[in-house]
Design a protein around this motif. Sequence first.
Motif, PDB file in Angstrom:
ATOM      1  N   CYS A  84      -5.398  -5.921   6.822  1.00  0.00           N
ATOM      2  CA  CYS A  84      -5.215  -6.495   5.388  1.00  0.00           C
ATOM      3  C   CYS A  84      -4.029  -5.541   4.713  1.00  0.00           C
ATOM      4  O   CYS A  84      -4.543  -5.057   3.492  1.00  0.00           O
ATOM      5  N   LEU A  85      -3.281  -5.126   5.174  1.00  0.00           N
ATOM      6  CA  LEU A  85      -2.241  -4.056   4.615  1.00  0.00           C
ATOM      7  C   LEU A  85      -1.191  -5.142   3.752  1.00  0.00           C
ATOM      8  O   LEU A  85      -1.443  -6.257   3.904  1.00  0.00           O
ATOM      9  N   GLY A  86      -0.392  -4.759   3.040  1.00  0.00           N
ATOM     10  CA  GLY A  86       0.411  -5.125   2.313  1.00  0.00           C
ATOM     11  C   GLY A  86       1.814  -5.882   3.112  1.00  0.00           C
ATOM     12  O   GLY A  86       2.078  -5.511   4.116  1.00  0.00           O
ATOM     13  N   LYS A  87       2.516  -6.551   2.105  1.00  0.00           N
ATOM     14  CA  LYS A  87       3.753  -7.136   2.796  1.00  0.00           C
ATOM     15  C   LYS A  87       4.709  -5.934   3.277  1.00  0.00           C
ATOM     16  O   LYS A  87       5.354  -5.947   4.123  1.00  0.00           O
ATOM     17  N   ARG A  88       4.741  -5.230   2.394  1.00  0.00           N
ATOM     18  CA  ARG A  88       5.621  -3.881   2.527  1.00  0.00           C
ATOM     19  C   ARG A  88       5.241  -2.789   2.130  1.00  0.00           C
ATOM     20  O   ARG A  88       4.699  -2.677   0.893  1.00  0.00           O
ATOM     21  N   ASN A  89       4.678  -1.618   2.995  1.00  0.00           N
ATOM     22  CA  ASN A  89       4.095  -0.503   2.745  1.00  0.00           C
ATOM     23  C   ASN A  89       4.779   0.733   2.785  1.00  0.00           C
ATOM     24  O   ASN A  89       5.957   0.691   3.431  1.00  0.00           O
ATOM     25  N   PHE A  90       4.498   1.472   2.036  1.00  0.00           N
ATOM     26  CA  PHE A  90       5.372   2.821   1.895  1.00  0.00           C
ATOM     27  C   PHE A  90       4.656   4.056   2.126  1.00  0.00           C
ATOM     28  O   PHE A  90       3.758   4.372   1.499  1.00  0.00           O
ATOM     29  N   LYS A  91       5.130   4.931   3.147  1.00  0.00           N
ATOM     30  CA  LYS A  91       4.686   6.210   3.290  1.00  0.00           C
ATOM     31  C   LYS A  91       5.478   7.184   2.364  1.00  0.00           C
ATOM     32  O   LYS A  91       6.590   7.688   2.803  1.00  0.00           O
ATOM     33  N   LEU A  92       4.846   7.818   1.666  1.00  0.00           N
ATOM     34  CA  LEU A  92       5.613   8.970   1.081  1.00  0.00           C
ATOM     35  C   LEU A  92       5.638  10.103   1.589  1.00  0.00           C
ATOM     36  O   LEU A  92       4.908  10.498   2.335  1.00  0.00           O
ATOM     37  N   ALA A  93       6.735  11.039   1.276  1.00  0.00           N
ATOM     38  CA  ALA A  93       6.898  12.460   1.978  1.00  0.00           C
ATOM     39  C   ALA A  93       5.636  13.410   1.419  1.00  0.00           C
ATOM     40  O   ALA A  93       5.720  13.372   0.247  1.00  0.00           O
ATOM     41  N   SER A  94       5.319  13.886   2.377  1.00  0.00           N
ATOM     42  CA  SER A  94       4.115  14.874   1.984  1.00  0.00           C
ATOM     43  C   SER A  94       3.675  15.574   3.283  1.00  0.00           C
ATOM     44  O   SER A  94       3.856  15.354   4.223  1.00  0.00           O
ATOM     45  N   PRO A  95       3.367  17.063   3.112  1.00  0.00           N
ATOM     46  CA  PRO A  95       2.712  17.683   4.141  1.00  0.00           C
ATOM     47  C   PRO A  95       1.541  17.230   4.560  1.00  0.00           C
ATOM     48  O   PRO A  95       0.642  16.393   3.885  1.00  0.00           O
ATOM     49  N   ILE A  96       1.162  17.709   5.786  1.00  0.00           N
ATOM     50  CA  ILE A  96       0.035  17.295   6.446  1.00  0.00           C
ATOM     51  C   ILE A  96      -1.103  18.485   6.359  1.00  0.00           C
ATOM     52  O   ILE A  96      -0.623  19.585   6.385  1.00  0.00           O
ATOM     53  N   TYR A  97      -2.353  18.395   5.858  1.00  0.00           N
ATOM     54  CA  TYR A  97      -3.253  19.436   5.818  1.00  0.00           C
ATOM     55  C   TYR A  97      -4.104  19.349   6.774  1.00  0.00           C
ATOM     56  O   TYR A  97      -4.682  18.317   7.227  1.00  0.00           O
ATOM     57  N   TYR A  98      -4.710  20.424   7.362  1.00  0.00           N
ATOM     58  CA  TYR A  98      -5.380  20.581   8.425  1.00  0.00           C
ATOM     59  C   TYR A  98      -6.255  21.885   8.154  1.00  0.00           C
ATOM     60  O   TYR A  98      -5.851  22.905   7.848  1.00  0.00           O
TER      61      TYR A  98
ATOM     62  N   VAL B  55       0.938  -1.269   0.130  1.00  0.00           N
ATOM     63  CA  VAL B  55       0.200  -0.002  -0.020  1.00  0.00           C
ATOM     64  C   VAL B  55       0.955   1.210   0.130  1.00  0.00           C
ATOM     65  O   VAL B  55       1.500   1.359   1.019  1.00  0.00           O
ATOM     66  N   ILE B  56       0.453   2.197  -0.953  1.00  0.00           N
ATOM     67  CA  ILE B  56       1.568   3.125  -0.989  1.00  0.00           C
ATOM     68  C   ILE B  56       0.839   4.776  -0.893  1.00  0.00           C
ATOM     69  O   ILE B  56      -0.320   4.785  -1.702  1.00  0.00           O
ATOM     70  N   SER B  57       1.138   5.327   0.058  1.00  0.00           N
ATOM     71  CA  SER B  57       0.360   6.649   0.287  1.00  0.00           C
ATOM     72  C   SER B  57       1.321   7.622   1.310  1.00  0.00           C
ATOM     73  O   SER B  57       2.267   7.086   1.684  1.00  0.00           O
ATOM     74  N   SER B  58       0.907   9.009   1.402  1.00  0.00           N
ATOM     75  CA  SER B  58       1.350   9.581   2.015  1.00  0.00           C
ATOM     76  C   SER B  58       0.649  10.025   3.372  1.00  0.00           C
ATOM     77  O   SER B  58       1.247  10.749   4.157  1.00  0.00           O
ATOM     78  N   GLN B  59      -0.466   9.350   3.487  1.00  0.00           N
ATOM     79  CA  GLN B  59      -1.308   9.646   4.858  1.00  0.00           C
ATOM     80  C   GLN B  59      -1.435   8.565   5.445  1.00  0.00           C
ATOM     81  O   GLN B  59      -1.682   7.386   4.879  1.00  0.00           O
ATOM     82  N   LEU B  60      -1.545   8.677   6.962  1.00  0.00           N
ATOM     83  CA  LEU B  60      -1.469   7.518   7.862  1.00  0.00           C
ATOM     84  C   LEU B  60      -2.995   6.800   7.747  1.00  0.00           C
ATOM     85  O   LEU B  60      -2.973   5.486   7.834  1.00  0.00           O
ATOM     86  N   ASP B  61      -4.103   7.525   7.323  1.00  0.00           N
ATOM     87  CA  ASP B  61      -5.265   6.743   7.329  1.00  0.00           C
ATOM     88  C   ASP B  61      -5.351   5.867   6.189  1.00  0.00           C
ATOM     89  O   ASP B  61      -5.960   4.744   6.666  1.00  0.00           O
ATOM     90  N   ALA B  62      -4.789   5.846   5.242  1.00  0.00           N
ATOM     91  CA  ALA B  62      -4.400   4.577   4.109  1.00  0.00           C
ATOM     92  C   ALA B  62      -3.530   3.640   4.585  1.00  0.00           C
ATOM     93  O   ALA B  62      -3.536   2.413   4.129  1.00  0.00           O
ATOM     94  N   LEU B  63      -2.847   3.726   5.683  1.00  0.00           N
ATOM     95  CA  LEU B  63      -1.854   2.947   6.034  1.00  0.00           C
ATOM     96  C   LEU B  63      -2.132   2.186   7.534  1.00  0.00           C
ATOM     97  O   LEU B  63      -1.255   1.681   8.189  1.00  0.00           O
ATOM     98  N   THR B  64      -3.602   2.356   7.872  1.00  0.00           N
ATOM     99  CA  THR B  64      -3.864   2.090   9.150  1.00  0.00           C
ATOM    100  C   THR B  64      -4.881   0.866   9.107  1.00  0.00           C
ATOM    101  O   THR B  64      -5.767   0.877   8.085  1.00  0.00           O
ATOM    102  N   GLY B  65      -5.009  -0.031   9.960  1.00  0.00           N
ATOM    103  CA  GLY B  65      -5.800  -1.098  10.142  1.00  0.00           C
ATOM    104  C   GLY B  65      -5.336  -2.384   9.317  1.00  0.00           C
ATOM    105  O   GLY B  65      -4.083  -2.583   9.240  1.00  0.00           O
TER     106      GLY B  65
END
Length: 300
Positions: free
Chosen positions: A274-288, A262-272
């Motif tokens: 059924c994730l992949g064997k190797r996941n990657f969090k890309l560099a990105s600013p956080i928006y609020y 699973v490839i994403s820059s945000q933690l909500d996509a990398l939480t919970g």
Amino acid sequence: MERGDSSESFSSTGGSEIGSSFMMESGFFITSFAATIFVSAIVGVVLLFITLLISLATMLHSCQSRSSGVIQLQKITDDYSYCKVFALHAELNALEADEFPKICKTLAIQYVKEGQYLRDLNLTMSVADNYFCSLAPEKDGLDVVLIDLDDIFLSNPCTHQLNNRLGQHDKNELAEEAKHLNHMLVLGFYKKLQASGWSLILITRKPEKQWNAVQESLIVAGYGGWSSLIMRSDDEMQMETWEYFSRRRAHLQNQGFRIASVISSQLDALTGPCLGKRNFKLASPIYYRLKEQTESILVL
């Protein structure tokens, strides 16, 4: 007469010697050449002393400037490290805008404007690329890579939000640089995965009613040939995003797909689950969200 003459002669001679001895004057005599050398030496010593004082003052000022620069650099480094840690915890805990330190909002703009975001993105993409180069998917087409679409392909949100804070010249320059480098990095990685036989599934937080617009944007940007495009149904719009991603991953696995990453820059996509064997969090600013403005940026 001889005695008289001699006595008279002695008296006259002795008197003249004694008289002449009292007429001698004491003093110090120096030539003009020696005086010139003496004065020049004194002037040279004075100039040397003044030069020494100036040199010492310059060295002292330089040391103070260097010390001030080191302190300032250390402060910037400490602020950046603090904001980076704070941003991670802010995303984990879904903090509100008024809970973010002011210094972090300033550094967020610098993080994007000065190109550090793009350098971090490049490094993270390299790590993911090196990992997939060592793997080969099965020929049944069930090995999939799940890619978060929102902040990777459609646009560069950090550039869009930052544009509202910069002048027109900086706005255009930053947007073009970020757009070009981001497009080259992501598209190149996307093409490599396709060429290696991976099935690519794109997932977005956008509602299904925007399907046509999203699909057209992907094709225009050069991202074609994906296996599936997942968008949120009306029921899923009320879910937390992490729950939505988890539900969709579980559904893919139930269909027999093997999620390699699973490839994403945000933690909500990398939480919970059924994730992949190797996941990657890309560099990105956080928006609020801000009360006065639509959105702002915090460095990650």
